[in-house]
Scaffold this active site. Structure first.
Site, PDB file in Angstrom:
ATOM      1  N   ARG A  67     -11.216   3.070  -9.338  1.00  0.00           N
ATOM      2  CA  ARG A  67     -10.298   4.211  -9.474  1.00  0.00           C
ATOM      3  C   ARG A  67     -10.483   4.867 -10.850  1.00  0.00           C
ATOM      4  NH1 ARG A  67      -4.600   2.366  -6.544  1.00  0.00           N
ATOM      5  NH2 ARG A  67      -5.527   1.927  -4.492  1.00  0.00           N
TER       6      ARG A  67
ATOM      7  N   ASN B  62     -10.224  -2.062  -7.018  1.00  0.00           N
ATOM      8  CA  ASN B  62      -9.377  -1.117  -7.768  1.00  0.00           C
ATOM      9  C   ASN B  62     -10.015  -0.637  -9.069  1.00  0.00           C
ATOM     10  OD1 ASN B  62      -6.139  -2.582  -6.846  1.00  0.00           O
ATOM     11  ND2 ASN B  62      -7.351  -0.998  -5.858  1.00  0.00           N
ATOM     12  N   TRP B  63     -11.008  -1.379  -9.579  1.00  0.00           N
ATOM     13  CA  TRP B  63     -11.682  -0.944 -10.802  1.00  0.00           C
ATOM     14  C   TRP B  63     -12.383   0.392 -10.620  1.00  0.00           C
ATOM     15  CZ3 TRP B  63     -10.190  -3.462 -14.931  1.00  0.00           C
ATOM     16  CH2 TRP B  63      -9.874  -4.816 -14.858  1.00  0.00           C
TER      17      TRP B  63
ATOM     18  N   ASP C 233       0.825  -1.204   0.000  1.00  0.00           N
ATOM     19  CA  ASP C 233       0.000   0.000   0.000  1.00  0.00           C
ATOM     20  C   ASP C 233       0.867   1.266   0.000  1.00  0.00           C
ATOM     21  OD1 ASP C 233      -2.355   1.404   0.023  1.00  0.00           O
ATOM     22  OD2 ASP C 233      -2.700   1.190   2.172  1.00  0.00           O
TER      23      ASP C 233
ATOM     24  N   ARG D 298      -5.451  -2.802   8.429  1.00  0.00           N
ATOM     25  CA  ARG D 298      -6.584  -3.642   8.063  1.00  0.00           C
ATOM     26  C   ARG D 298      -6.162  -4.519   6.883  1.00  0.00           C
ATOM     27  NH1 ARG D 298      -7.783   1.628   6.628  1.00  0.00           N
ATOM     28  NH2 ARG D 298      -7.800   2.026   4.383  1.00  0.00           N
TER      29      ARG D 298
ATOM     30  N   SER E 191      -8.289  -5.317   4.227  1.00  0.00           N
ATOM     31  CA  SER E 191      -8.908  -4.835   2.984  1.00  0.00           C
ATOM     32  C   SER E 191      -9.288  -5.958   2.018  1.00  0.00           C
ATOM     33  CB  SER E 191      -7.986  -3.821   2.289  1.00  0.00           C
ATOM     34  OG  SER E 191      -7.818  -2.672   3.097  1.00  0.00           O
TER      35      SER E 191
ATOM     36  N   THR F  60     -10.410  -6.322  -6.503  1.00  0.00           N
ATOM     37  CA  THR F  60     -11.683  -6.138  -7.200  1.00  0.00           C
ATOM     38  C   THR F  60     -12.179  -4.706  -7.033  1.00  0.00           C
ATOM     39  OG1 THR F  60     -12.761  -7.069  -5.230  1.00  0.00           O
ATOM     40  CG2 THR F  60     -12.434  -8.549  -7.102  1.00  0.00           C
TER      41      THR F  60
END
Length: 231
Positions: free
Chosen positions: A67, A64-65, A16, A186, A188, A62
């Site tokens: 963005r 990230n789409w 990250d 976390r 995520s 999944t």
């Protein structure tokens, strides 16, 4: 009780902070992702040299789409570049490449490179590199349930062992250690089932700043921890 003195067999990493690193250095957001790929290669090599057998990188979730279109296109381009330019060197290092996630959302070209990477390296034995692409822990469990229903298992046949066999990671050990960079604490939606007894290690540094020294610090911390597995 004695502390664990061995290396983790399987390290999973949530890399990250690429965008924040880029902003902090006055660079375009996309440059952070490019630098992140460089670190991914360096840390993967370092872990392999230290004797870690399995590595899993959260490359593209999944979520990230959602963005920006420009960023998603660049991330997909980077994944394509890794699959076409880095797999040969991984093969030469005797590393097996495994891609986990929902492949149906990827382009036909990217799916072809995924298949080629896995086929080329399938007999390699020195280590296993899992790239989580279009991956989400909850979607994975949905796919497990769908498969169980499709195969018409009875309720009594549904066991932890059966679920393990239906996971994307079937045949692989659960992660002993999960590292997340950039200060977030976390998981995520990462390895939701597999992380039940994983040791968690959070680092303030953004992923492009993560070094071999940071990896060694994580390994040293892991060695100090007492893993009870609920006992």
């Amino acid at each position: 009780m004695a502390h664990a003195q061995t290396l983790p067999n399987h390290i999973a990493i949530i890399p990250d902070g690429n965008r924040r690193w880029a902003r902090n250095h006055g660079l375009p957001t996309l440059e952070g992702h490019r630098r992140g790929v460089e670190v991914f290669e360096r840390i993967g090599d370092a872990a392999l040299k230290r004797g870690v057998k399995y590595m899993t990188f959260y490359a593209f979730s999944t979520e990230n789409w959602s963005r920006s279109k420009r960023e998603v296109q660049y991330l997909v381009k980077l994944l394509h570049w890794v699959l076409t330019n880095k797999v040969k060197s991984l093969h030469e290092k005797n590393v097996k490449v495994n891609i986990i996630g929902r492949m149906d959302a990827l382009s036909a070209d990217l799916r072809r490179h995924v298949a080629q990477a896995m086929d080329l390296t399938k007999e390699n034995t020195r280590g296993v590199l899992n790239l989580a692409i279009n991956y989400g822990g909850r979607p994975e469990l949905v796919d497990v349930v769908r498969s169980i229903v499709a195969h018409r298992y009875s309720a009594k046949q549904v066991t932890e062992e059966l679920i393990n066999r239906e996971l994307y990671t079937h045949g692989l050990p659960d992660p002993d250690l999960i590292i997340r960079t950039s200060g977030e604490q976390r998981l995520s939606n990462f390895l939701t089932w597999q992380s039940a007894y994983s040791e968690l290690y959070f680092v303030e540094k953004h992923w492009p700043s993560f070094t071999e020294r940071d990896l060694d610090a994580a390994l040293a911390e892991y060695a100090k921890r007492e893993r009870r597995f609920g006992h």
